[in-house]
Design a protein around this motif. Structure first.
Motif, PDB file in Angstrom:
ATOM      1  N   LYS A 135      -6.300 -14.740  11.967  1.00  0.00           N
ATOM      2  CA  LYS A 135      -6.126 -14.486  13.396  1.00  0.00           C
ATOM      3  C   LYS A 135      -6.989 -13.320  13.868  1.00  0.00           C
ATOM      4  N   LEU A 136      -7.176 -12.313  13.019  1.00  0.00           N
ATOM      5  CA  LEU A 136      -8.083 -11.213  13.376  1.00  0.00           C
ATOM      6  C   LEU A 136      -9.519 -11.732  13.504  1.00  0.00           C
ATOM      7  N   PHE A 137      -9.915 -12.592  12.567  1.00  0.00           N
ATOM      8  CA  PHE A 137     -11.249 -13.183  12.629  1.00  0.00           C
ATOM      9  C   PHE A 137     -11.385 -14.072  13.862  1.00  0.00           C
ATOM     10  N   LEU A 138     -10.330 -14.798  14.213  1.00  0.00           N
ATOM     11  CA  LEU A 138     -10.323 -15.614  15.429  1.00  0.00           C
ATOM     12  C   LEU A 138     -10.580 -14.746  16.656  1.00  0.00           C
ATOM     13  N   GLY A 139      -9.909 -13.602  16.738  1.00  0.00           N
ATOM     14  CA  GLY A 139     -10.113 -12.698  17.865  1.00  0.00           C
ATOM     15  C   GLY A 139     -11.556 -12.241  17.972  1.00  0.00           C
ATOM     16  N   TYR A 140     -12.157 -11.946  16.830  1.00  0.00           N
ATOM     17  CA  TYR A 140     -13.572 -11.544  16.800  1.00  0.00           C
ATOM     18  C   TYR A 140     -14.448 -12.680  17.309  1.00  0.00           C
ATOM     19  N   LEU A 141     -14.197 -13.903  16.823  1.00  0.00           N
ATOM     20  CA  LEU A 141     -15.018 -15.046  17.234  1.00  0.00           C
ATOM     21  C   LEU A 141     -14.881 -15.345  18.720  1.00  0.00           C
ATOM     22  N   ILE A 142     -13.692 -15.200  19.255  1.00  0.00           N
ATOM     23  CA  ILE A 142     -13.473 -15.477  20.678  1.00  0.00           C
ATOM     24  C   ILE A 142     -14.307 -14.529  21.538  1.00  0.00           C
ATOM     25  N   ILE A 143     -14.463 -13.295  21.078  1.00  0.00           N
ATOM     26  CA  ILE A 143     -15.271 -12.320  21.819  1.00  0.00           C
ATOM     27  C   ILE A 143     -16.765 -12.605  21.653  1.00  0.00           C
ATOM     28  N   LYS A 144     -17.191 -12.990  20.450  1.00  0.00           N
ATOM     29  CA  LYS A 144     -18.614 -13.083  20.124  1.00  0.00           C
ATOM     30  C   LYS A 144     -19.239 -14.466  20.293  1.00  0.00           C
ATOM     31  N   GLU A 145     -18.469 -15.517  20.204  1.00  0.00           N
ATOM     32  CA  GLU A 145     -19.014 -16.871  20.157  1.00  0.00           C
ATOM     33  C   GLU A 145     -18.575 -17.710  21.353  1.00  0.00           C
ATOM     34  N   TRP A 155     -16.760 -20.840  22.809  1.00  0.00           N
ATOM     35  CA  TRP A 155     -15.626 -21.616  22.324  1.00  0.00           C
ATOM     36  C   TRP A 155     -15.065 -22.470  23.455  1.00  0.00           C
ATOM     37  N   GLU A 156     -14.274 -23.466  23.070  1.00  0.00           N
ATOM     38  CA  GLU A 156     -13.613 -24.348  24.037  1.00  0.00           C
ATOM     39  C   GLU A 156     -12.335 -24.882  23.407  1.00  0.00           C
ATOM     40  N   ILE A 157     -11.484 -25.431  24.239  1.00  0.00           N
ATOM     41  CA  ILE A 157     -10.229 -26.028  23.774  1.00  0.00           C
ATOM     42  C   ILE A 157     -10.396 -27.544  23.760  1.00  0.00           C
ATOM     43  N   GLN A 158     -10.080 -28.150  22.602  1.00  0.00           N
ATOM     44  CA  GLN A 158     -10.114 -29.608  22.466  1.00  0.00           C
ATOM     45  C   GLN A 158      -8.936 -30.031  21.610  1.00  0.00           C
ATOM     46  N   ASP A 159      -8.135 -30.941  22.095  1.00  0.00           N
ATOM     47  CA  ASP A 159      -7.020 -31.495  21.321  1.00  0.00           C
ATOM     48  C   ASP A 159      -6.171 -30.410  20.674  1.00  0.00           C
ATOM     49  N   ARG A 160      -5.789 -29.413  21.465  1.00  0.00           N
ATOM     50  CA  ARG A 160      -4.925 -28.318  21.007  1.00  0.00           C
ATOM     51  C   ARG A 160      -5.548 -27.457  19.912  1.00  0.00           C
ATOM     52  N   CYS A 161      -6.866 -27.449  19.839  1.00  0.00           N
ATOM     53  CA  CYS A 161      -7.602 -26.613  18.879  1.00  0.00           C
ATOM     54  C   CYS A 161      -8.604 -25.756  19.643  1.00  0.00           C
ATOM     55  N   ILE A 162      -8.870 -24.578  19.111  1.00  0.00           N
ATOM     56  CA  ILE A 162      -9.978 -23.771  19.605  1.00  0.00           C
ATOM     57  C   ILE A 162     -11.186 -24.188  18.780  1.00  0.00           C
ATOM     58  N   VAL A 163     -12.207 -24.651  19.448  1.00  0.00           N
ATOM     59  CA  VAL A 163     -13.396 -25.195  18.779  1.00  0.00           C
ATOM     60  C   VAL A 163     -14.588 -24.281  19.073  1.00  0.00           C
ATOM     61  N   PHE A 164     -15.351 -24.001  18.025  1.00  0.00           N
ATOM     62  CA  PHE A 164     -16.566 -23.188  18.149  1.00  0.00           C
ATOM     63  C   PHE A 164     -17.764 -24.116  17.939  1.00  0.00           C
ATOM     64  N   PRO A 165     -18.294 -24.703  19.019  1.00  0.00           N
ATOM     65  CA  PRO A 165     -19.322 -25.745  18.891  1.00  0.00           C
ATOM     66  C   PRO A 165     -20.635 -25.278  18.263  1.00  0.00           C
ATOM     67  N   ASN A 166     -20.899 -23.987  18.263  1.00  0.00           N
ATOM     68  CA  ASN A 166     -22.147 -23.491  17.679  1.00  0.00           C
ATOM     69  C   ASN A 166     -22.035 -23.182  16.191  1.00  0.00           C
TER      70      ASN A 166
END
Length: 96
Positions: A29-39, A41-52
């Motif tokens: 979850k800490l890594f998720l927070g970092y990715l949300i700030i830096k990358e 992202w979008e929501i698809q089918d109840r998932c956070i997806v990092f398309p890049n």
């Protein structure tokens, strides 16, 4: 887990890459927070997806960048503590 699948996170299974599943829930979850700030992202089918982020090498690079950022942040905190001890003295600092 396919080595060329897009990185995804959901609240039940957490990340879909084995290299990230080695970390406990809090670490992921800490890594998720970092990715949300830096990358991107979008929501698809109840998932956070990092398309890049679509390959193990990209996941590993993101982990290395996260670790570097965390180390640098910790060094800044340590520097501030040393500066405050220098200004206040050890006894005054510890009594705070």
């Amino acid at each position: 887990m396919n080595e060329v699948e897009t990185l995804k996170f959901n609240d039940k299974e957490l990340f879909n890459y084995k290299s990230l599943q080695q970390y406990d829930e809090e670490g992921q979850k800490l890594f998720l927070g970092y990715l949300i700030i830096k990358e991107l992202w979008e929501i698809q089918d109840r998932c956070i997806v990092f398309p890049n982020i679509k390959a193990q090498q990209e996941v590993q690079k993101a982990i290395e960048e996260y670790n570097d950022t965390t180390i640098r942040a910790n060094l800044v905190i340590q520097q501030r503590v040393v500066e405050e001890i220098t200004l206040l003295g050890e006894k005054e600092f510890l009594s705070k």
